[in-house]
Design a protein around this motif. Structure first.
Motif, PDB file in Angstrom:
ATOM      1  N   ILE A  74      44.228  84.906  89.311  1.00  0.00           N
ATOM      2  CA  ILE A  74      44.522  83.626  89.842  1.00  0.00           C
ATOM      3  C   ILE A  74      45.895  83.466  90.020  1.00  0.00           C
ATOM      4  CG2 ILE A  74      43.850  81.124  89.952  1.00  0.00           C
ATOM      5  CD1 ILE A  74      41.457  81.691  88.402  1.00  0.00           C
ATOM      6  N   CYS A  82      37.914  81.494  88.131  1.00  0.00           N
ATOM      7  CA  CYS A  82      37.934  81.515  86.875  1.00  0.00           C
ATOM      8  C   CYS A  82      36.681  81.929  85.928  1.00  0.00           C
ATOM      9  CB  CYS A  82      38.486  80.226  86.217  1.00  0.00           C
ATOM     10  SG  CYS A  82      38.777  80.171  84.429  1.00  0.00           S
ATOM     11  N   ILE A  83      37.174  82.780  84.841  1.00  0.00           N
ATOM     12  CA  ILE A  83      35.877  83.211  84.071  1.00  0.00           C
ATOM     13  C   ILE A  83      36.017  82.532  82.560  1.00  0.00           C
ATOM     14  CG2 ILE A  83      35.206  85.086  85.129  1.00  0.00           C
ATOM     15  CD1 ILE A  83      36.635  86.854  83.249  1.00  0.00           C
ATOM     16  N   ARG A  84      37.105  81.385  82.575  1.00  0.00           N
ATOM     17  CA  ARG A  84      37.170  80.787  81.263  1.00  0.00           C
ATOM     18  C   ARG A  84      37.355  81.619  79.958  1.00  0.00           C
ATOM     19  NH1 ARG A  84      37.040  77.520  85.007  1.00  0.00           N
ATOM     20  NH2 ARG A  84      35.750  75.596  85.199  1.00  0.00           N
ATOM     21  N   CYS A  85      38.477  82.426  80.058  1.00  0.00           N
ATOM     22  CA  CYS A  85      38.569  83.378  79.036  1.00  0.00           C
ATOM     23  C   CYS A  85      39.769  82.735  78.183  1.00  0.00           C
ATOM     24  CB  CYS A  85      39.272  84.739  79.301  1.00  0.00           C
ATOM     25  SG  CYS A  85      40.750  84.652  80.270  1.00  0.00           S
ATOM     26  N   ALA A  86      40.481  81.794  78.779  1.00  0.00           N
ATOM     27  CA  ALA A  86      41.585  81.138  78.095  1.00  0.00           C
ATOM     28  C   ALA A  86      42.790  82.057  77.720  1.00  0.00           C
ATOM     29  CB  ALA A  86      41.025  80.401  76.799  1.00  0.00           C
ATOM     30  N   ALA A  87      43.013  83.090  78.468  1.00  0.00           N
ATOM     31  CA  ALA A  87      44.168  83.971  78.233  1.00  0.00           C
ATOM     32  C   ALA A  87      45.441  83.164  78.623  1.00  0.00           C
ATOM     33  CB  ALA A  87      44.153  85.157  78.912  1.00  0.00           C
ATOM     34  N   CYS A  88      45.205  82.184  79.705  1.00  0.00           N
ATOM     35  CA  CYS A  88      46.022  81.607  80.274  1.00  0.00           C
ATOM     36  C   CYS A  88      46.772  80.363  79.370  1.00  0.00           C
ATOM     37  CB  CYS A  88      46.035  80.805  81.696  1.00  0.00           C
ATOM     38  SG  CYS A  88      44.591  79.982  81.669  1.00  0.00           S
ATOM     39  N   CYS A 100      46.063  86.541  83.938  1.00  0.00           N
ATOM     40  CA  CYS A 100      44.845  86.128  84.278  1.00  0.00           C
ATOM     41  C   CYS A 100      43.963  87.417  84.590  1.00  0.00           C
ATOM     42  CB  CYS A 100      44.639  85.112  85.432  1.00  0.00           C
ATOM     43  SG  CYS A 100      43.307  84.699  86.074  1.00  0.00           S
ATOM     44  N   PRO A 101      42.641  87.663  84.251  1.00  0.00           N
ATOM     45  CA  PRO A 101      41.809  88.678  84.380  1.00  0.00           C
ATOM     46  C   PRO A 101      41.401  88.722  85.709  1.00  0.00           C
ATOM     47  CG  PRO A 101      40.870  87.312  82.866  1.00  0.00           C
ATOM     48  CD  PRO A 101      42.043  86.960  83.179  1.00  0.00           C
ATOM     49  N   VAL A 102      41.440  87.541  86.500  1.00  0.00           N
ATOM     50  CA  VAL A 102      40.758  87.805  87.864  1.00  0.00           C
ATOM     51  C   VAL A 102      41.864  87.193  88.821  1.00  0.00           C
ATOM     52  CG1 VAL A 102      38.372  87.282  87.356  1.00  0.00           C
ATOM     53  CG2 VAL A 102      40.018  85.361  87.196  1.00  0.00           C
ATOM     54  N   ILE A 154      39.276  76.112  75.358  1.00  0.00           N
ATOM     55  CA  ILE A 154      38.032  76.293  75.913  1.00  0.00           C
ATOM     56  C   ILE A 154      37.183  77.424  75.061  1.00  0.00           C
ATOM     57  CG2 ILE A 154      38.273  75.449  78.165  1.00  0.00           C
ATOM     58  CD1 ILE A 154      39.040  77.916  79.232  1.00  0.00           C
ATOM     59  N   ILE A 203      44.903  76.495  83.281  1.00  0.00           N
ATOM     60  CA  ILE A 203      44.094  76.564  84.696  1.00  0.00           C
ATOM     61  C   ILE A 203      43.351  75.055  84.730  1.00  0.00           C
ATOM     62  CG2 ILE A 203      42.208  77.176  83.023  1.00  0.00           C
ATOM     63  CD1 ILE A 203      41.834  77.734  86.574  1.00  0.00           C
ATOM     64  N   ILE A 237      48.206  81.147  89.417  1.00  0.00           N
ATOM     65  CA  ILE A 237      47.839  80.042  88.615  1.00  0.00           C
ATOM     66  C   ILE A 237      49.536  78.964  88.976  1.00  0.00           C
ATOM     67  CG2 ILE A 237      47.673  78.403  86.389  1.00  0.00           C
ATOM     68  CD1 ILE A 237      46.240  81.085  85.379  1.00  0.00           C
TER      69      ILE A 237
HETATM   70  S1  SF4 Z   1      43.165  83.464  82.301  1.00  0.00           S
HETATM   71 FE1  SF4 Z   1      42.456  83.250  84.405  1.00  0.00          FE
HETATM   72  S2  SF4 Z   1      40.087  83.486  84.142  1.00  0.00           S
HETATM   73 FE2  SF4 Z   1      41.223  83.096  82.123  1.00  0.00          FE
HETATM   74  S3  SF4 Z   1      40.874  80.807  81.721  1.00  0.00           S
HETATM   75 FE3  SF4 Z   1      42.730  81.287  82.541  1.00  0.00          FE
HETATM   76  S4  SF4 Z   1      42.588  81.153  84.958  1.00  0.00           S
HETATM   77 FE4  SF4 Z   1      40.522  81.247  83.924  1.00  0.00          FE
END
Ligand code: SF4
Lengths: 460, 243
Positions: A369, A306-312, A365-367, A151, A335, A371
């Motif tokens: 979640i 989710c803020i779509r950072c793709a760290a996960c 995950c910065p927020v 993403i 995610i 997961i």
């Molecule tokens: S690490 Fe968290 S915020 Fe970032 S894409 Fe994955 S679920 Fe979303």
């Protein structure tokens, strides 16, 4: 998305068949994860920021109705037209109607996972609109007629040789010239001509601020700005969970987003849009498309933080070794595996199982979640709803029976290592056993621990 | 202090030496250890596959067997984590709650409850430490590379007491090995690739043994090592601490 009936396990197997390329993919993404680690360790209050971000998002999800209405009112007051779409097809039709009403034929689009989710590009093309993705990675995969595999880094599955071939074919660059600078320059010239010629620009939205009615778009390439500034009409598309209450909350998210995504202190361009220029139109399309359903599932609702950072993605040992396309959905990775079953349980029943539940995703995950816990919970839901193969079910029932009754367990043990037959990962049928394909079986010792204990310590 | 020894089913059947070492270690530390002979399994393989509802029989049996001890200790992080998070018994919820709160993985029991500061063990070998995800991210046996928090490691603390042991850590110090319960067969290709990568890092460090606190991870890594014809061996941390 790709028309495929293959599941994650099959698609990954095909990906891993090219082992050197898999290693390269794994190392490239691990490098991004390492950059993230370096960046976050420079922020002593990192864990506190995550806590705040999570709290702000939780609060917002609980008060979405109010914040969305506030946002609409404030955006309207700024001269922005707000549209509401309950699903992907509504969204696509709203966007097309704006184009038709204004006789638009050519549009540029910066990165928006929402429009991927709604399959906007094929829809517009079918309706005679030329759509050009202006994010470099997105443009590359668009030329190749592939979906993005990540993403944030849509073309991360491709090497520079692949890009060179694609550009040779579509932009007539020199064959075999793999110099990244040369290739980027070619893309730059190509995209400039598209920016200038387009009548309308579509962008995504990273954050929409209820209090101001403004929204923020984060890019590293400035392509959202180039598009929006050159075109007469700007359409911003957002899932309804992009709302944050106040401008003062934005800083928390901007500090987290780029560090989590790529290890940068901030994205290169964080562009704030509030109102159309003189003579320009600005539209915002706010989309539900299954989100309210997810919001109504108590166990899964916080996936909407989710803020779509793709760290996960970057940290996921499975994603790194299976590639984004193995998830056969617009949003791949961990995610994606908890969002997509909400949209279509049958088609995505394999995804919550494409994980070892190692938990690294939840930690980056910065927020915050949870997961991996949600992956576990989706497994329970998918089994209960009957989306898991019957063979698996029978095996599990047999196992549950043996394990529930000590006498059966012990007799089964005496009959020769019952585990071999009951535990699905150890069966002594070497031909049928996926364990044995690339691994030796554990050697069965002469006596079990129970036997040893009875002999040496007594008891029966 | 009365300790109920919990021996996960695959250890009972395939790795009895791990259970023996655990039992002896605890006894040497002065615990009164009982092994309830009618125990079977924690129910994790079913629950992690989405069949938590089928694990009720296991849960009931577990509660019956481990009633009346002060602590329950087992040499497997993932089984213990499963019990801590998911053990319930409708007819005996008070007992199930007691067990959830008093079940320990061996390493954390030695460090946190028994507060072991020295051991008479000796293991003159170069050993690579494999950190298992459930022990680490679930039970917090050690700090996690993703979080901004002070570093610590309970298994390393114990291994540092072992005479002659030379500890080696892989660069990706807490990457998953790919076992993942039924993941190891349903996602065979990814599982094996993950395991090969783990093994590769340790082998490049020139270790003689790979150790860890979770036999299931070690079983997976052992299977790969053996298939590769490697000389590197796997050994459970209990066996080293008891040596
Ligand atoms: S690490 Fe968290 S915020 Fe970032 S894409 Fe994955 S679920 Fe979303």
């Amino acid at each position: 998305m790709q028309a495929t009936t293959k599941n994650h396990a099959q698609l990954s197997e095909a990906f891993i068949a090219d082992e050197p390329r898999t290693d390269w993919h794994d190392e490239t993404l691990w490098f991004v994860r390492s950059k993230r680690d370096k960046a976050v360790h420079q922020v002593p209050e990192w864990e506190l920021l995550r806590e705040w971000a999570s709290a702000i998002k939780n609060h917002t999800l609980s008060n979405l109705d109010n914040y969305l209405v506030d946002f609409e009112r404030n955006a309207n007051a700024n001269g922005v037209v707000v549209h509401w779409a309950s699903n992907a097809s509504d969204h696509n039709n709203i966007v097309l109607k704006i184009m038709r009403d204004n006789q638009v034929k050519r549009v540029v689009k910066s990165k928006s996972m929402l429009t991927e989710e709604c399959h906007l590009n094929p829809f517009l093309i079918e309706n005679g609109i030329e759509v050009v993705d202006t994010d470099l990675g997105e443009r590359i995969v668009q030329f190749r007629n592939e979906p993005p595999s990540h993403i944030v880094l849509p073309a991360i599955h491709l090497k520079k040789q692949d890009v060179s071939e694609t550009f040779h074919e579509h932009l007539h660059t020199e064959k075999g010239n793999n110099d990244p600078q040369y290739l980027t320059e070619a893309a730059r010239q190509h995209l400039r001509s598209k920016f200038i010629a387009s009548d309308l620009a579509i962008t995504g939205v990273n954050f929409a601020i209820a209090e101001t009615g403004g929204f923020v778009v984060c890019t590293n390439e400035g392509n959202a700005d180039m598009g929006a500034h050159a075109a007469k009409i700007h359409i911003a598309c957002m899932g309804f969970e992009k709302i944050i209450p106040k401008l003062e909350h934005l800083g928390v998210f901007l500090r987290l987003l780029a560090r989590s995504a790529t290890g940068q202190p901030t994205t290169t361009y964080n562009s704030h849009f509030h109102r159309p220029r003189n003579g320009q139109q600005m539209h915002i399309v706010i989309v539900d498309n299954g989100r309210s359903k997810q919001l109504g599932r108590p166990e899964f609702r916080n996936s909407l933080k989710c803020i779509r950072c793709a760290a996960c993605f970057n940290t996921c040992p499975v994603y790194r070794r299976s590639g984004g396309h193995s998830y056969h959905t617009a949003v791949a990775g961990p995610i994606g595996s908890i969002l997509n079953p909400n949209i279509d349980m049958r088609a995505n029943a394999d995804l919550p199982f494409a994980s070892t539940l190692c938990g690294s995703c939840s930690n980056v995950c910065p927020v915050k979640i949870d997961i991996h816990d949600q992956l576990w919970k989706w497994r329970q839901v998918l089994v209960a709803e009957g989306y898991v193969a019957n063979g698996k079910k029978l095996g599990m029932k047999g196992m549950a029976f043996v394990l529930a009754y000590p006498k059966v367990y012990r007799i089964a043990g005496k009959m020769g290592r019952w585990v071999m037959r009951v535990l699905p990962f150890v069966t002594n049928n070497k031909l049928l056993n996926p364990w044995y394909k690339q691994r030796e079986m554990p050697e069965a010792p002469k006596a079990s621990f129970r036997d040893w204990y009875r002999k040496n310590r007594g008891g029966s | 202090m009365k300790v109920g020894l919990f021996v996960p089913c695959y250890i009972d059947q395939f790795y009895p030496q791990v259970a023996v070492a655990t039992l002896q270690l605890l006894e040497k530390q002065g615990c009164e250890v009982v092994f309830p002979l009618n125990q079977t399994c924690c129910g994790q393989p079913m629950a992690n596959s989405g069949f938590a509802n089928l694990a009720k029989g296991c849960d009931r049996n577990f509660v019956e067997n481990f009633d009346g001890v002060d602590y329950i200790v087992g040499p497997s992080g993932s089984c213990v984590l499963h019990l801590k998070e998911h053990l319930h018994d409708g007819n005996n919820e008070a007992k199930a709650t007691y067990i959830r709160q008093h079940v320990y993985e061996l390493v954390e029991f030695l460090v946190d409850v028994l507060k072991v500061e020295k051991l008479p063990s000796s293991f003159p070998h170069k050993v690579g430490l494999h950190i298992s995800c459930h022990g680490q991210r679930g039970l917090h046996l050690s700090s996690m590379s993703e979080l901004v928090a002070p570093p610590f490691s309970k298994p390393e603390k114990l291994l540092s007491m072992v005479k002659g042991l030379q500890l080696s850590k892989p660069a990706r110090m807490d990457e998953c090995c790919g076992f993942g319960g039924t993941f190891c067969v349903f996602e065979e290709a990814v599982s094996v690739k993950m395991g090969k990568d783990r093994v590769g890092e340790h082998a490049a460090n020139g270790v003689e043994y790979i150790t860890g606190a979770d036999t299931s991870c070690l079983m997976h890594l052992e299977g790969i090592l053996k298939r590769q014809g490697s000389t590197v061996k796997t050994i459970h941390i209990a066996e080293i601490l008891n040596s």
